[in-house]
Structure formats: structure tokens, C-alpha cells
Design an enzyme around this catalytic site. Structure first.
Site, PDB file in Angstrom:
ATOM      1  N   ASP A 189       0.858  -1.195   0.000  1.00 27.99           N
ATOM      2  CA  ASP A 189       0.000   0.000   0.000  1.00 27.99           C
ATOM      3  C   ASP A 189       0.905   1.260   0.000  1.00 27.99           C
ATOM      4  O   ASP A 189       1.884   1.320   0.742  1.00 27.99           O
ATOM      5  CB  ASP A 189      -0.833  -0.094   1.291  1.00 27.99           C
ATOM      6  CG  ASP A 189      -1.725   1.097   1.569  1.00 27.99           C
ATOM      7  OD1 ASP A 189      -2.864   0.862   1.970  1.00 27.99           O
ATOM      8  OD2 ASP A 189      -1.282   2.259   1.424  1.00 27.99           O
ATOM      9  N   LEU A 242      -5.653  -3.672   0.111  1.00 26.18           N
ATOM     10  CA  LEU A 242      -4.433  -4.193  -0.537  1.00 26.18           C
ATOM     11  C   LEU A 242      -4.426  -5.722  -0.527  1.00 26.18           C
ATOM     12  O   LEU A 242      -4.166  -6.359  -1.560  1.00 26.18           O
ATOM     13  CB  LEU A 242      -3.203  -3.602   0.185  1.00 26.18           C
ATOM     14  CG  LEU A 242      -1.783  -3.817  -0.330  1.00 26.18           C
ATOM     15  CD1 LEU A 242      -1.242  -5.219  -0.075  1.00 26.18           C
ATOM     16  CD2 LEU A 242      -1.630  -3.464  -1.800  1.00 26.18           C
ATOM     17  N   LYS A 266     -10.942 -15.012   1.724  1.00 24.79           N
ATOM     18  CA  LYS A 266     -11.633 -14.317   0.628  1.00 24.79           C
ATOM     19  C   LYS A 266     -10.790 -13.194   0.033  1.00 24.79           C
ATOM     20  O   LYS A 266     -10.129 -12.459   0.751  1.00 24.79           O
ATOM     21  CB  LYS A 266     -12.937 -13.724   1.155  1.00 24.79           C
ATOM     22  CG  LYS A 266     -13.946 -14.774   1.482  1.00 24.79           C
ATOM     23  CD  LYS A 266     -15.336 -14.229   1.484  1.00 24.79           C
ATOM     24  CE  LYS A 266     -15.722 -13.620   2.791  1.00 24.79           C
ATOM     25  NZ  LYS A 266     -17.182 -13.463   2.926  1.00 24.79           N
ATOM     26  N   THR A 304       0.955   3.716  13.486  1.00 29.05           N
ATOM     27  CA  THR A 304       0.880   4.831  12.522  1.00 29.05           C
ATOM     28  C   THR A 304      -0.490   4.927  11.854  1.00 29.05           C
ATOM     29  O   THR A 304      -0.694   5.784  10.989  1.00 29.05           O
ATOM     30  CB  THR A 304       1.961   4.655  11.423  1.00 29.05           C
ATOM     31  OG1 THR A 304       1.838   3.344  10.862  1.00 29.05           O
ATOM     32  CG2 THR A 304       3.359   4.820  11.994  1.00 29.05           C
TER      33      THR A 304
HETATM   34  N1  NAD Z   1     -11.322 -10.491   2.590  1.00 35.50           N
HETATM   35  C1  NAD Z   1     -12.041 -10.390   3.680  1.00 35.50           C
HETATM   36  O1  NAD Z   1     -12.447 -11.401   4.283  1.00 35.50           O
HETATM   37  C2  NAD Z   1     -12.366  -9.033   4.239  1.00 35.50           C
HETATM   38  C3  NAD Z   1     -12.845  -8.900   5.546  1.00 35.50           C
HETATM   39  C4  NAD Z   1     -13.085  -7.620   6.041  1.00 35.50           C
HETATM   40  C5  NAD Z   1     -12.863  -6.501   5.253  1.00 35.50           C
HETATM   41  N2  NAD Z   1     -12.406  -6.684   3.977  1.00 35.50           N
HETATM   42  C6  NAD Z   1     -12.162  -5.524   3.126  1.00 35.50           C
HETATM   43  O2  NAD Z   1     -11.166  -4.726   3.726  1.00 35.50           O
HETATM   44  C7  NAD Z   1     -11.318  -3.374   3.284  1.00 35.50           C
HETATM   45  C8  NAD Z   1     -11.139  -2.457   4.450  1.00 35.50           C
HETATM   46  O3  NAD Z   1      -9.857  -2.662   4.966  1.00 35.50           O
HETATM   47  P1  NAD Z   1      -9.081  -1.551   5.800  1.00 35.50           P
HETATM   48  O4  NAD Z   1      -9.978  -0.993   6.806  1.00 35.50           O
HETATM   49  O5  NAD Z   1      -7.804  -2.154   6.184  1.00 35.50           O
HETATM   50  O6  NAD Z   1      -8.899  -0.367   4.723  1.00 35.50           O
HETATM   51  P2  NAD Z   1      -7.715   0.060   3.773  1.00 35.50           P
HETATM   52  O7  NAD Z   1      -7.003  -1.084   3.202  1.00 35.50           O
HETATM   53  O8  NAD Z   1      -8.327   1.044   2.828  1.00 35.50           O
HETATM   54  O9  NAD Z   1      -6.701   0.823   4.748  1.00 35.50           O
HETATM   55  C9  NAD Z   1      -7.143   1.963   5.429  1.00 35.50           C
HETATM   56  C10 NAD Z   1      -6.217   3.158   5.233  1.00 35.50           C
HETATM   57  O10 NAD Z   1      -5.095   3.009   6.077  1.00 35.50           O
HETATM   58  C11 NAD Z   1      -3.870   3.147   5.341  1.00 35.50           C
HETATM   59  N3  NAD Z   1      -2.910   2.303   6.046  1.00 35.50           N
HETATM   60  C12 NAD Z   1      -2.845   0.951   6.045  1.00 35.50           C
HETATM   61  N4  NAD Z   1      -1.966   0.525   6.961  1.00 35.50           N
HETATM   62  C13 NAD Z   1      -1.453   1.639   7.565  1.00 35.50           C
HETATM   63  C14 NAD Z   1      -0.508   1.838   8.614  1.00 35.50           C
HETATM   64  N5  NAD Z   1       0.028   0.827   9.285  1.00 35.50           N
HETATM   65  N6  NAD Z   1      -0.205   3.107   8.948  1.00 35.50           N
HETATM   66  C15 NAD Z   1      -0.804   4.152   8.318  1.00 35.50           C
HETATM   67  N7  NAD Z   1      -1.710   4.021   7.340  1.00 35.50           N
HETATM   68  C16 NAD Z   1      -2.048   2.767   6.970  1.00 35.50           C
HETATM   69  C17 NAD Z   1      -4.247   2.769   3.948  1.00 35.50           C
HETATM   70  O11 NAD Z   1      -3.394   3.346   2.994  1.00 35.50           O
HETATM   71  C18 NAD Z   1      -5.659   3.308   3.832  1.00 35.50           C
HETATM   72  O12 NAD Z   1      -5.623   4.684   3.534  1.00 35.50           O
HETATM   73  C19 NAD Z   1     -12.682  -3.282   2.637  1.00 35.50           C
HETATM   74  O13 NAD Z   1     -12.538  -3.183   1.235  1.00 35.50           O
HETATM   75  C20 NAD Z   1     -13.347  -4.599   3.005  1.00 35.50           C
HETATM   76  O14 NAD Z   1     -14.239  -5.030   2.018  1.00 35.50           O
HETATM   77  C21 NAD Z   1     -12.146  -7.902   3.460  1.00 35.50           C
END
Ligand code: NAD
Length: 391
Positions: free
Chosen positions: A40, A106, A141, A171
Site C-alpha cells: 500500500d 491491498l 476471501k 501509525t
Molecule cells: N477479505 C475479507 O475477508 C475481508 C474482511 C473484512 C474486510 N475486507 C475488506 O477490507 C477493506 C477495508 O480494509 P481496511 O480498513 O484495512 O482499509 P484500507 O485497506 O483502505 O486501509 C485503510 C487506510 O489506512 C492506510 N494504512 C494501512 N496501513 C497503515 C498503517 N500501518 N499506517 C498508516 N496508514 C495505513 C491505507 O493506505 C488506507 O488509507 C474493505 O474493502 C473490506 O471489504 C475484506
């Protein structure tokens, strides 16, 4: 088909002395020490140098594919970007697992890309958000959005291993920490009363501290227990039904109406925030059916307040909820199979939620939200339960 994969909590993952990441998925010698690291962009900005130092110190040749990973970029274009980088890297088919470092977006994108590339390529997940650590990063998934439908294209493709290092949360923005707590709350509400009590008592402090201890790496005792219980509860539900042959899934709690709300509000409502509104809605429906007492509704609202999670959003209208339910019924093969809480810490499935029940709960949530902004939080909680019916 039997499949096994590991979920390992590994603090200090980027410390060159920690072999977990370098060894993950490494084949038997002689192996080629090369890795494509798909990361990411925000994570690369903060951890790119440390990642490079880590792989250099372990003698692993590596290249980065940096992806702009956010909900609107969760598309096949991003999948193709990853696939192209695999081709350019000249990825060996089995002995060079792709390393996916980032949040749920990601890891979902890389999961899909690796499931398509040469029909299946191994990968390792390093979730860096709370949602990643307790949910997206530990299941099987993968997926991307398609034509305003959430995760409409995807596959089941577990990573070889998921390596969880809570230090990444240091972070992450407060909003995304809260967002992740929505998935923790889901597990608490459907199966773990003790976890709910921990959230009620420590939730806001854990958010403020980003689950980091005051005195060094790892997690403090309460944060560690919260993470462990959330991960363990999720894995317990996934393990017997990884491929979802059984469509009755407790972990779908909070995920019946939220996909439509999230996509309608995009990018305003984050995944966990939409799940939170869905859980508030279904808590009220359960309350009206006598499944959750007025006292328990108040308790759930209190925990949601501790976690600063929303209970309503303007896209939550009777019309949208009815459309969301229709799509959920198609997703669940003609049945609602709607998980509803029973008290706190357990749940049941129902098949007969009506549009009028949805409209009533929706109107109450809206009222509650207005009361919340007008009169403060405790007033809001009593307004909802007072107007709520017969629980
Ligand atoms: N595959 C599955 O079983 C499953 C389960 C739950 C959610 N999801 C999916 O996950 C997504 C949501 O995931 P999310 O909440 O991680 O969102 P995301 O991946 O968009 O990350 C959130 C934000 O945090 C930033 N970021 C990531 N790690 C960071 C770090 N350590 N420090 C600073 N910034 C960081 C990213 O760039 C982004 O802007 C949704 O699309 C959802 O559909 C999938």
C-alpha cells in the site's frame, strides 16, 4: 478440499533478527531468494525503508510494487497492475511467494491477483490495519468492487501465512483504528460477552493508545487479549466453513445491509463504520422482536459510544435497506439468513424480516442520531430504547 494456513502474531516483524517474514513460504533449499513485495502506498511511505533494510539484511533480492490502495481503487485495474508487476518481476511459480503488505483493500486485491496468476500463486499477508489483523488478513476471501457492488468479483485463495505485527497500528489513523474495532465488536456481539465487557471498559483507551503498550514493542495485556479473542473468534467461525458452502454464517453479522450502504456513501463511510450502522439497525430489529432487552440495547450503545462508532448515516433509508436485503437474499441463495443478536454474546438466524420492520428501526436510528447530536450521548441511548418497543 482440505487446506491449512497459518496465522502468526509476530511482534517486531521488520527486525532483521526476526526470520518470520523472510522464511514465510520459503521452499526447500536451494531456493531463489527473491520476493515481490506489493505494498500500500501509505504503508510504503512509512515502512518502505525498513522493509528494504529487512530484506537486504536477510539477503533477499526484492522489488516493490506500490499500489494506491483505497476503496475506490479496489478494482480490476489494480488487480491488473499487480499481475503486470508479477510478470515484470519474472515470478517463479511456486517458490517466490508474493508478499502483500497493507490494509484490507491491498490484501483483497493481491489475493485476487495471485489467485488468477497462473491459476494460483502463493502469497503471504502482512496486514497493517486493525481490520486486516482481525478480519481481512486472516480469512480466505479476496475481491474487488464491480459496478458499485461491493466485492462482486473475487475468489477464495488463502495466503500461506498471515503475519500479524500490532506495531503497524502505531501509525494508523484514529478513524481507521475505530473502524477496525467495528469488526472486533461484531465478534463480541455474536459470540464473546467477555470481549464486549473488555471493549466497554477499555475501548476508548485502546483506541487512544492504538493498542500499543507504553513500554515497548508488542501489545499491553488488555490490547493483547482483545486482539487474541477477536482473531480466535473469527478463525473459529471460518475454520469449519472456509469455502462458505454453508451460507448460514454468524460472521455475516453486520454485513447484510452494510455493503449497499458503504457503496452508496463511498468514500464517506468506511467499511467498519457501515458495519456498525448495520449492527445498530439489527440490534433494534432484535430488540423489537424481544431478542435483546432494553438494558442490553443500552449496553451495546454504550460500547459503540466508547468506540466512537456511528449508529446511523443519511444513506440508511428504508428504500436502500430494502434493496440491500434483496441483494443479500440473492447472495444467500434465496434466503435472508439474517444473523440477529440474542442478548449480548450470542445470535440466531431469521428469514422473515419485513420492510416495515426495517423502516421502523431505520426511523428510530435516525431519531437517535438527531437526539445524539442535540442532547448528548446518554440522552441518545435512552431515546432509542424508550422509543424501541417491547424488549
Ligand atoms: N477479505 C475479507 O475477508 C475481508 C474482511 C473484512 C474486510 N475486507 C475488506 O477490507 C477493506 C477495508 O480494509 P481496511 O480498513 O484495512 O482499509 P484500507 O485497506 O483502505 O486501509 C485503510 C487506510 O489506512 C492506510 N494504512 C494501512 N496501513 C497503515 C498503517 N500501518 N499506517 C498508516 N496508514 C495505513 C491505507 O493506505 C488506507 O488509507 C474493505 O474493502 C473490506 O471489504 C475484506
Amino acid at each position: 478440499m482440505v487446506v491449512s494456513y497459518e496465522v502468526e502474531v509476530s511482534p517486531g516483524l521488520l527486525d532483521p533478527a526476526n526470520g518470520a517474514l523472510a522464511d514465510a513460504g520459503a521452499g526447500v533449499p536451494p531456493v531463489r531468494s527473491r520476493r515481490l513485495v506489493v505494498v500500500d502506498a501509505n504503508v510504503h511511505h512509512r515502512y518502505g525503508v525498513r522493509l528494504s533494510k529487512y530484506f537486504n539484511a536477510r539477503g533477499i533480492e526484492h522489488a516493490f510494487c506500490v499500489i494506491d490502495a483505497h476503496e475506490r481503487a479496489k478494482t480490476m485495474d489494480s488487480v491488473f497492475e499487480v499481475v503486470s508487476s508479477m510478470d515484470r518481476f519474472g515470478l517463479a511459480r511456486r517458490q517466490e511467494p508474493v508478499i502483500a503488505v497493507g490494509g484490507g483493500v491491498l490484501t483483497d486485491v493481491v489475493g485476487l491477483a495471485t489467485s488468477l496468476y497462473r491459476r494460483s500463486t502463493p502469497y503471504v499477508k502482512v496486514p497493517t490495519t486493525l481490520i486486516g489483523m482481525v478480519d481481512a488478513g486472516i480469512g480466505a476471501k479476496t475481491g474487488v468492487n464491480f459496478e458499485r457492488h461491493k466485492n462482486r468479483l473475487g475468489s477464495y485463495h488463502p495466503s500461506l501465512v498471515a503475519l500479524i505485527d500490532p506495531e503497524f497500528l502505531a501509525t494508523l489513523s484514529t478513524r481507521h483504528i475505530r473502524n477496525g474495532f467495528a469488526e472486533v465488536l461484531k465478534i463480541a456481539l455474536i459470540k464473546d460477552r467477555h470481549l464486549l465487557d473488555l471493549l466497554a471498559e477499555h475501548g476508548s483507551r485502546l483506541i487512544a493508545e492504538r493498542l500499543q503498550p507504553a513500554d515497548g514493542p508488542g501489545t499491553g495485556p488488555i490490547a493483547g487479549e482483545v486482539l487474541r479473542r477477536a482473531i480466535h473468534g473469527m478463525l473459529q467461525e471460518l475454520q469449519p466453513n472456509l469455502w462458505e458452502h454453508q451460507l448460514k454464517r454468524l460472521v455475516d453479522y453486520g454485513h447484510s445491509f452494510s455493503p449497499a450502504m458503504e457503496m452508496e456513501a463511498l468514500p464517506e463511510l468506511l467499511h467498519g463504520e457501515a458495519v456498525s450502522v448495520d449492527m445498530a439497525l439489527t440490534t433494534l430489529i432484535a430488540h423489537h422482536r424481544g431478542l435483546v432487552s432494553a438494558a442490553d440495547v443500552k449496553y451495546i450503545w454504550r460500547v459503540m459510544d466508547q468506540l466512537d462508532l456511528p449508529r446511523w448515516h443519511p444513506v440508511c433509508t428504508p428504500d436502500l435497506l430494502a434493496r440491500a436485503l434483496d441483494d443479500t437474499v440473492r447472495h444467500r441463495d434465496g434466503r435472508q439468513l439474517l444473523p440477529l443478536p440474542v442478548g449480548v454474546g450470542s445470535a440466531c438466524f431469521v428469514d422473515d424480516v419485513s420492510r416495515s420492520e426495517l423502516a421502523r428501526a431505520c426511523a428510530e436510528l435516525q431519531q437517535l442520531s438527531w437526539a445524539r447530536s442535540g442532547t448528548g450521548r446518554s440522552g441518545a441511548a435512552s431515546a432509542a430504547v424508550g422509543g424501541g418497543g417491547h424488549g
